[in-house]
Each structure stands twice: as structure tokens, then as C-alpha cells.
Design a protein around this motif. Structure first.
Motif, PDB file in Angstrom:
ATOM      1  N   LYS A 178     -87.218 -64.967  16.583  1.00 25.89           N
ATOM      2  CA  LYS A 178     -85.979 -64.562  17.275  1.00 25.89           C
ATOM      3  C   LYS A 178     -84.986 -63.589  16.542  1.00 25.89           C
ATOM      4  N   SER A 195     -83.668 -60.318  18.516  1.00 30.93           N
ATOM      5  CA  SER A 195     -82.266 -60.737  19.111  1.00 30.93           C
ATOM      6  C   SER A 195     -81.511 -59.461  19.601  1.00 30.93           C
ATOM      7  N   VAL A 229     -81.093 -63.365  26.187  1.00 31.69           N
ATOM      8  CA  VAL A 229     -81.195 -64.771  25.710  1.00 31.69           C
ATOM      9  C   VAL A 229     -82.334 -65.444  26.268  1.00 31.69           C
ATOM     10  N   GLU A 271     -85.908 -67.379  24.864  1.00 31.45           N
ATOM     11  CA  GLU A 271     -86.430 -68.620  25.085  1.00 31.45           C
ATOM     12  C   GLU A 271     -87.862 -68.724  25.638  1.00 31.45           C
TER      13      GLU A 271
END
Length: 256
Positions: A97, A101, A106, A110
Motif C-alpha cells: 500500500k 499509494s 483508492v 483495496e
């Protein structure tokens, strides 16, 4: 009675007296010079040469404290104080992550939830495909890969193990070996494994387990994922089809 008259000295007698007094005075001065000259020479010779010494100021406790404060902390100092902990799936998930990032949304972050298998399961049966392996172990160096191969003698059993690193082994030689025989276990570095996949010498579809040598530390107390170059190669390897295999749950990850 008449007093006898004193005769005044003549000019010639005065000059004679003056010359005599001058001779006496000159002799005195010459004697004085002769007497003082050796004394001056002795005084000059007797004076020893002077030496100059620079006295360095003593270091106080405050100065020592300042120099200590200026020293920057090294990664080895920080890692030496940290206690080694076993790797968990959350560690790998958090690293992924953090790495993606800035480049993924987003929703895509996930979807990066990957199945992780903490144990080795026997899958040697029914594996007869060449140019592939059942289990792939990724290490930080060739020396560490050799150590793992020696230590897994009892674990591997009759399984065929192959070295997948760049030290003293050419890529073409490894490609030929993968084409000739069936290999169950592959142990190597992420850079060489990437190159084998690019050249078509190693297929990922039959791969069932991908194990990271997570907790081992080198002489500088660095783990594999603490080294920026190796961490970059690992993530580039994951993008070469491993992430898609993990999403279909045909491939599982393990942390050793």
C-alpha cells in the motif's frame, strides 16, 4: 719685593698636552672596546634557542556532548536496537500500500489484498511441466540463496532444486536447464528471476507458492525489503503477472 711672574704656557706646549691626553683617552677607549667585545660574544653564544609550543585547549564536557549530537544515526544503529519479529501477511500488505499509494487509486489499493500462505504444502505430485517451478523462494543475495539450498536438504526430499541467481551462472545456461528437466523448487534473486521471465525461460502459471526470505538480515542488519534496490526489483517482479495470479487465488505468498 717683586713676585716672580708665572709664565703662561705657550701654544705649542698646549698642543703637546692635548695630544698626550688624546692618546691616553684613545687607549682607554680601545681597551674598553677590547674588554667588552668578548663579553658580548659570550653572551650571544650562551643564549639557548627559544622554542614555541602551541597549547591546544582542553575539550570540555559540553564540546564532547556537541560532537556526539552532530553524529547522524545510521540504519544499522536503528536496526540493532530493534528486536527481530516474524513476518506477517500484514507487513507485506502495508508495504504494498505504501509503495503503490502515489500511483494507484483508492479502489485499486483495496484490490491489492493478497492471499498469503504461511506454510509449505506438498504439491510435488503431478508436476511434470518444464520451464516452471512449483515453489519460488526469493532472497536478497546469491550467498543467502546457497545457504537456504543447503539448509533445505531434509525439506526438499526428492524434489529438484535450481539456483536462480546471477553469480557465476549465465541466463542462457539457466534457460537450457529449465527446458531440459522438471524443477520443483527455485531459489534465487528477484533481478535474475525477472530476466528469466522476460526471456521466456520461466513460466509463472504452474507456480503455486512464492516465498520471501523476509526475516533474514545481512551483516549490516538489513532485511531484504530494507534495501531500496531489491525492494524495487521485488515490486517489479510482482507486476509481471504475479499479482494477477494472486487475485485468482492460484498463487499464494509466504513470508519465511
Amino acid at each position: 719685593m717683586r713676585r716672580p711672574k708665572t709664565r703662561e704656557p705657550s701654544a705649542q706646549s698646549r698642543q703637546v698636552e692635548a695630544g698626550a691626553s688624546d692618546d691616553e683617552g684613545g687607549g682607554d677607549t680601545e681597551m674598553a672596546q677590547q674588554d667588552t667585545a668578548p663579553g658580548l660574544a659570550l653572551s650571544k653564544k650562551s643564549k639557548p634557542p627559544k622554542e614555541c609550543f602551541l597549547i591546544q585547549p582542553k575539550e570540555t564536557n559540553e564540546d564532547a556532548a556537541k560532537t556526539r549530537k552532530r553524529k547522524k544515526k545510521k540504519i544499522t544503529d536503528i536496526l540493532a536496537k530493534s528486536e527481530p519479529k516474524p513476518g506477517t501477511p500484514e507487513d507485506l500488505q502495508q508495504l504494498m500500500k505504501d509503495y503503490y499509494s502515489t500511483s494507484r487509486s483508492v479502489i485499486e489499493l483495496e484490490e491489492l489484498t493478497l492471499p498469503v500462505c504461511p506454510k509449505w504444502v506438498k504439491l510435488r505430485k503431478n508436476h511434470n511441466e518444464k520451464k516452471s517451478v512449483l515453489m519460488l523462494i526469493i532472497c536478497g543475495s546469491a550467498v543467502r540463496a546457497l545457504e537456504l539450498i543447503r539448509s533445505m536438504t531434509a525439506f526438499k526430499g526428492d524434489s529438484k532444486v535450481m539456483k536462480l541467481f546471477a553469480k557465476h551462472i549465465k541466463v542462457q545456461e539457466q534457460v537450457k536447464l529449465l527446458e531440459k528437466r522438471v524443477v520443483h523448487l527455485g531459489v534465487g534473486t528477484p533481478g535474475r528471476i525477472k530476466e528469466l521471465i522476460k526471456q521466456g525461460g520461466l513460466h509463472l502459471n504452474p507456480l503455486k507458492f512464492l516465498i520471501f526470505d523476509w526475516n533474514w538480515r545481512d551483516q549490516k542488519l538489513r532485511r531484504m525489503m530494507d534495501i531500496p534496490e531489491i525492494r524495487k526489483e521485488v515490486f517489479e517482479l510482482l507486476e509481471m503477472g504475479i499479482l494477477s495470479l494472486c487475485k485468482t487465488e492460484s498463487l499464494k505468498l509466504g513470508l519465511f
